[in-house]
Design an enzyme around this catalytic site. Structure first.
Site, PDB file in Angstrom:
ATOM      1  N   ASP A   1      -0.611 -15.942  -1.042  1.00  0.00           N
ATOM      2  CA  ASP A   1      -0.298 -16.632  -2.291  1.00  0.00           C
ATOM      3  C   ASP A   1       0.135 -18.030  -1.852  1.00  0.00           C
ATOM      4  O   ASP A   1       1.040 -18.166  -1.019  1.00  0.00           O
ATOM      5  CB  ASP A   1       0.832 -15.868  -2.993  1.00  0.00           C
ATOM      6  CG  ASP A   1       1.295 -16.510  -4.292  1.00  0.00           C
ATOM      7  OD1 ASP A   1       1.543 -17.739  -4.290  1.00  0.00           O
ATOM      8  OD2 ASP A   1       1.450 -15.785  -5.288  1.00  0.00           O
TER       9      ASP A   1
ATOM     10  N   TRP B   1       2.937  -6.087  -3.514  1.00  0.00           N
ATOM     11  CA  TRP B   1       3.968  -7.107  -3.291  1.00  0.00           C
ATOM     12  C   TRP B   1       5.292  -6.543  -3.775  1.00  0.00           C
ATOM     13  O   TRP B   1       5.377  -5.963  -4.865  1.00  0.00           O
ATOM     14  CB  TRP B   1       3.673  -8.412  -4.055  1.00  0.00           C
ATOM     15  CG  TRP B   1       4.855  -9.347  -3.969  1.00  0.00           C
ATOM     16  CD1 TRP B   1       5.217 -10.096  -2.885  1.00  0.00           C
ATOM     17  CD2 TRP B   1       5.869  -9.546  -4.961  1.00  0.00           C
ATOM     18  NE1 TRP B   1       6.394 -10.759  -3.149  1.00  0.00           N
ATOM     19  CE2 TRP B   1       6.818 -10.442  -4.403  1.00  0.00           C
ATOM     20  CE3 TRP B   1       6.076  -9.055  -6.253  1.00  0.00           C
ATOM     21  CZ2 TRP B   1       7.952 -10.870  -5.103  1.00  0.00           C
ATOM     22  CZ3 TRP B   1       7.210  -9.460  -6.956  1.00  0.00           C
ATOM     23  CH2 TRP B   1       8.135 -10.378  -6.384  1.00  0.00           C
TER      24      TRP B   1
ATOM     25  N   HIS C   1      -3.891 -15.413  -3.978  1.00  0.00           N
ATOM     26  CA  HIS C   1      -3.278 -15.709  -5.264  1.00  0.00           C
ATOM     27  C   HIS C   1      -3.235 -17.228  -5.346  1.00  0.00           C
ATOM     28  O   HIS C   1      -2.573 -17.864  -4.519  1.00  0.00           O
ATOM     29  CB  HIS C   1      -1.851 -15.161  -5.345  1.00  0.00           C
ATOM     30  CG  HIS C   1      -1.793 -13.749  -5.808  1.00  0.00           C
ATOM     31  ND1 HIS C   1      -0.616 -13.057  -5.942  1.00  0.00           N
ATOM     32  CD2 HIS C   1      -2.777 -12.893  -6.202  1.00  0.00           C
ATOM     33  CE1 HIS C   1      -0.875 -11.835  -6.392  1.00  0.00           C
ATOM     34  NE2 HIS C   1      -2.177 -11.708  -6.546  1.00  0.00           N
TER      35      HIS C   1
ATOM     36  N   ASP D   1      -2.351 -16.538 -10.079  1.00  0.00           N
ATOM     37  CA  ASP D   1      -1.003 -15.969 -10.183  1.00  0.00           C
ATOM     38  C   ASP D   1      -0.004 -17.073 -10.499  1.00  0.00           C
ATOM     39  O   ASP D   1       0.507 -17.724  -9.592  1.00  0.00           O
ATOM     40  CB  ASP D   1      -0.613 -15.261  -8.877  1.00  0.00           C
ATOM     41  CG  ASP D   1       0.774 -14.631  -8.981  1.00  0.00           C
ATOM     42  OD1 ASP D   1       1.270 -14.465 -10.108  1.00  0.00           O
ATOM     43  OD2 ASP D   1       1.367 -14.306  -7.930  1.00  0.00           O
TER      44      ASP D   1
ATOM     45  N   LYS E   1       5.655 -13.228   1.620  1.00  0.00           N
ATOM     46  CA  LYS E   1       6.411 -14.255   0.896  1.00  0.00           C
ATOM     47  C   LYS E   1       7.465 -14.858   1.807  1.00  0.00           C
ATOM     48  O   LYS E   1       7.956 -14.191   2.718  1.00  0.00           O
ATOM     49  CB  LYS E   1       7.065 -13.634  -0.338  1.00  0.00           C
ATOM     50  CG  LYS E   1       7.679 -14.652  -1.276  1.00  0.00           C
ATOM     51  CD  LYS E   1       7.816 -14.108  -2.678  1.00  0.00           C
ATOM     52  CE  LYS E   1       8.500 -15.141  -3.556  1.00  0.00           C
ATOM     53  NZ  LYS E   1       8.523 -14.762  -4.961  1.00  0.00           N
TER      54      LYS E   1
ATOM     55  N   ASP F   1       8.289 -21.484  -4.866  1.00  0.00           N
ATOM     56  CA  ASP F   1       7.284 -20.646  -5.525  1.00  0.00           C
ATOM     57  C   ASP F   1       7.462 -20.687  -7.041  1.00  0.00           C
ATOM     58  O   ASP F   1       7.762 -19.693  -7.678  1.00  0.00           O
ATOM     59  CB  ASP F   1       7.470 -19.212  -4.994  1.00  0.00           C
ATOM     60  CG  ASP F   1       6.452 -18.237  -5.555  1.00  0.00           C
ATOM     61  OD1 ASP F   1       5.302 -18.660  -5.756  1.00  0.00           O
ATOM     62  OD2 ASP F   1       6.815 -17.067  -5.766  1.00  0.00           O
TER      63      ASP F   1
ATOM     64  N   ASP G   1       5.382 -21.242  -9.447  1.00  0.00           N
ATOM     65  CA  ASP G   1       4.295 -20.695 -10.257  1.00  0.00           C
ATOM     66  C   ASP G   1       3.930 -21.564 -11.447  1.00  0.00           C
ATOM     67  O   ASP G   1       3.776 -21.084 -12.569  1.00  0.00           O
ATOM     68  CB  ASP G   1       4.605 -19.252 -10.682  1.00  0.00           C
ATOM     69  CG  ASP G   1       4.437 -18.287  -9.522  1.00  0.00           C
ATOM     70  OD1 ASP G   1       3.303 -18.136  -9.043  1.00  0.00           O
ATOM     71  OD2 ASP G   1       5.440 -17.698  -9.071  1.00  0.00           O
TER      72      ASP G   1
ATOM     73  N   GLU H   1       0.757  -8.601   0.359  1.00  0.00           N
ATOM     74  CA  GLU H   1       1.108 -10.000   0.074  1.00  0.00           C
ATOM     75  C   GLU H   1       2.448 -10.346   0.724  1.00  0.00           C
ATOM     76  O   GLU H   1       3.424  -9.621   0.573  1.00  0.00           O
ATOM     77  CB  GLU H   1       1.204 -10.211  -1.451  1.00  0.00           C
ATOM     78  CG  GLU H   1       1.555 -11.648  -1.847  1.00  0.00           C
ATOM     79  CD  GLU H   1       1.627 -11.867  -3.372  1.00  0.00           C
ATOM     80  OE1 GLU H   1       1.649 -10.875  -4.124  1.00  0.00           O
ATOM     81  OE2 GLU H   1       1.668 -13.045  -3.786  1.00  0.00           O
TER      82      GLU H   1
ATOM     83  N   HIS I   1       3.785 -19.100  -1.380  1.00  0.00           N
ATOM     84  CA  HIS I   1       4.670 -18.268  -0.566  1.00  0.00           C
ATOM     85  C   HIS I   1       4.873 -18.742   0.863  1.00  0.00           C
ATOM     86  O   HIS I   1       5.136 -17.948   1.760  1.00  0.00           O
ATOM     87  CB  HIS I   1       4.152 -16.827  -0.538  1.00  0.00           C
ATOM     88  CG  HIS I   1       4.307 -16.139  -1.853  1.00  0.00           C
ATOM     89  ND1 HIS I   1       4.127 -14.785  -2.020  1.00  0.00           N
ATOM     90  CD2 HIS I   1       4.633 -16.620  -3.069  1.00  0.00           C
ATOM     91  CE1 HIS I   1       4.328 -14.468  -3.290  1.00  0.00           C
ATOM     92  NE2 HIS I   1       4.631 -15.564  -3.951  1.00  0.00           N
TER      93      HIS I   1
HETATM   94  C1  RNT Z   1       5.579 -12.989  -6.567  1.00  0.00           C
HETATM   95  C2  RNT Z   1       4.191 -12.681  -6.162  1.00  0.00           C
HETATM   96  C3  RNT Z   1       3.474 -11.658  -6.993  1.00  0.00           C
HETATM   97  C4  RNT Z   1       3.765 -11.787  -8.471  1.00  0.00           C
HETATM   98  C5  RNT Z   1       2.890 -10.943  -9.368  1.00  0.00           C
HETATM   99  C6  RNT Z   1       3.404 -10.896 -10.761  1.00  0.00           C
HETATM  100  O1  RNT Z   1       6.123 -14.026  -5.881  1.00  0.00           O
HETATM  101  O2  RNT Z   1       3.450 -13.858  -6.123  1.00  0.00           O
HETATM  102  O3  RNT Z   1       2.129 -11.704  -6.723  1.00  0.00           O
HETATM  103  O4  RNT Z   1       3.674 -13.120  -8.900  1.00  0.00           O
HETATM  104  O5  RNT Z   1       2.736  -9.716  -8.819  1.00  0.00           O
HETATM  105 ZN    ZN Z   2       1.363 -13.708  -5.869  1.00  0.00          ZN
END
Ligand code: RNT
Ligand code: ZN
Length: 418
Positions: A259, A183, A286, A325, A226, A294, A296, A224, A262
């Site tokens: 993820d 990523w 993720h 994640d 986004k 995003d 998290d 990955e 994303h």
């Molecule tokens: C970021 C991605 C990625 C990170 C990690 C730390 O938007 O989700 O996966 O969160 O690599």
């Molecule tokens: Zn991620």
């Protein structure tokens, strides 16, 4: 075994659900525990006070953040005491551990810089996943693999290749496959003058990284995607279409990673899982919790997490590599880690306790009234009794028992950190 469990089990069995099988299955499902919740994604290879770049952000300043390998490992040990199931470690390259004076830049990282982690995993019987770190580094211009600057791009390609070698080492040493996720936060803040140029360079860079030899049955590179990141709102090089196309055109070399933070807020990854598994043999996830973006946040036992788990179970647990994640710096980090991990476990157990064949049959017979009734009534089954039994059989604390231990650890360990 409590009488509550036996009664609950009988209720599930009346629906044709094998509770014992669900419990035994879940004990063997690997879920990756991300090391970066413990220190707000800072790592050990650069100045810990540098800003986090790449469009990701931790917010909050809760005391007790781990600031060296010993503290982080001690915190992970604390989490491992509190989570049931079969955890696997998930490391970022920036968590390399250097013996005195042996610092190496990211393009020069070697397996030996992860030997301490290998020892850590071996002592605890854990496998380990891996991630190159294409952010929070002075060589982000801000682009990395898609940079126009050949020197910059080369540096990051070398980093990616070094990470393939480290992933080989982790898989070899630990005897479990290593999922290696690519990523980057490559993107632009404002309207680009050229969208295809960076994408073509990104594709060529990944091609070069994946030309490093590895055994695809043991090392699983992922791409990955986004939608956008903070500071790179207008354009993301590794967009959904880019990442998915790359994985589809290179299916003998890598797999796609989704993820669930994303995508546009009304899109759901639960629906995308069977869409991708119609074509791919394996995908990676993720699991996070986006709030409006995003962000998290810690994963909850919420509808979408349950739906993701239901699709994983229906499509095949062996087809999905599951990793957490998220990174919340505003609450106790041990609690954040544990809560999210336990919630993913809960969602998987909940999913394993669904009458999957029966629900499919109702749909196939167009019995949509009964399908709705069945799915609604499943929500209030005595799930908690089965969950408690699962935790007990894993030798881990039940709900209500683990948080006091987090508080003790905070008092005795975290609050004493400088
Ligand atoms: C970021 C991605 C990625 C990170 C990690 C730390 O938007 O989700 O996966 O969160 O690599
Ligand atoms: Zn991620």
């Amino acid at each position: 075994m409590s009488t509550g469990f036996n009664e609950a089990k009988r209720k599930y069995e009346n629906l044709g659900i094998d509770v014992e099988k669900a419990i035994e299955t879940l004990k063997n499902v690997s879920v990756s525990l991300h090391c970066w919740q413990g220190d707000d994604v800072r790592g050990f290879d650069t100045d810990p006070n540098k800003p986090l770049t790449g469009g990701i952000q931790t917010t909050g300043n809760y005391p007790g953040r781990a600031s060296n390998p010993e503290e982080l490992m001690s915190d992970i040990d604390e989490v491992l005491k509190l989570i049931p199931g079969k955890p696997k470690m998930n490391l970022h390259a920036s968590y390399a551990i250097f013996e005195d004076g042996q610092w190496a830049d990211r393009d020069k990282l070697e397996p030996k810089h992860f030997q301490k982690w290998v020892d850590f995993c071996k002592e605890r019987g854990l496998g380990c996943d891996f991630n190159p770190t294409f952010f929070s580094h002075e060589k982000c211009d801000p682009l990395t693999l898609s940079s126009k600057n050949e020197e910059t791009r080369k540096f990051w390609i070398e980093h990616g290749k070094a990470c393939i070698r480290i992933s080989n080492y982790l898989a070899e040493e630990l005897g479990e496959k290593c999922v290696m996720n690519i990523w980057t936060g490559d993107g632009l803040k404002d309207v680009p003058g050229d969208r295809i140029g960076p994408r073509v360079r990104y594709r060529e860079s990944i091609d070069e990284i994946l030309s490093e030899p590895y055994d695809f049955s043991k090392v699983k590179p992922c791409i990955e995607s986004k939608v956008f990141g903070i500071g790179v709102e207008a354009y993301t090089v590794g967009s959904a279409e880019f990442a998915l196309s790359y994985a589809a055109f290179n299916r003998d070399k890598c797999i796609p990673l989704m993820d669930n933070g994303h995508y546009h807020p009304t899109e759901v990854v639960s629906d995308k899982i069977p869409a991708l598994l119609t074509f791919f043999d394996e995908i990676a996830l993720h699991v996070t919790r986006p709030i409006r973006w995003d962000s998290d946040h810690v994963v909850l036992f919420d509808d979408e997490t349950k739906e993701i788990a239901r699709e994983i179970v229906r499509c095949g647990l062996d087809k999905v590599d599951i990793a957490l994640d998220y990174f919340d710096a505003s609450i106790n980090r041990i609690s954040a880690w544990t809560m999210g991990y336990r919630n993913v476990q809960k969602a998987l157990l909940f999913a394993l306790l669904q009458p999957t064949d029966e629900l499919r049959k109702l749909q196939d017979e167009h019995n949509f009234s009964k399908l709705m009734v069945a799915q609604e009534e499943l929500k209030t089954m005595p799930f908690n009794e089965i969950w408690d039994e699962y935790c007990a059989r894993c030798g881990k604390p039940l709900d209500g028992e683990w948080f006091p231990e987090v508080e003790r650890y905070e008092r005795e360990v975290l609050s004493r950190r400088g």
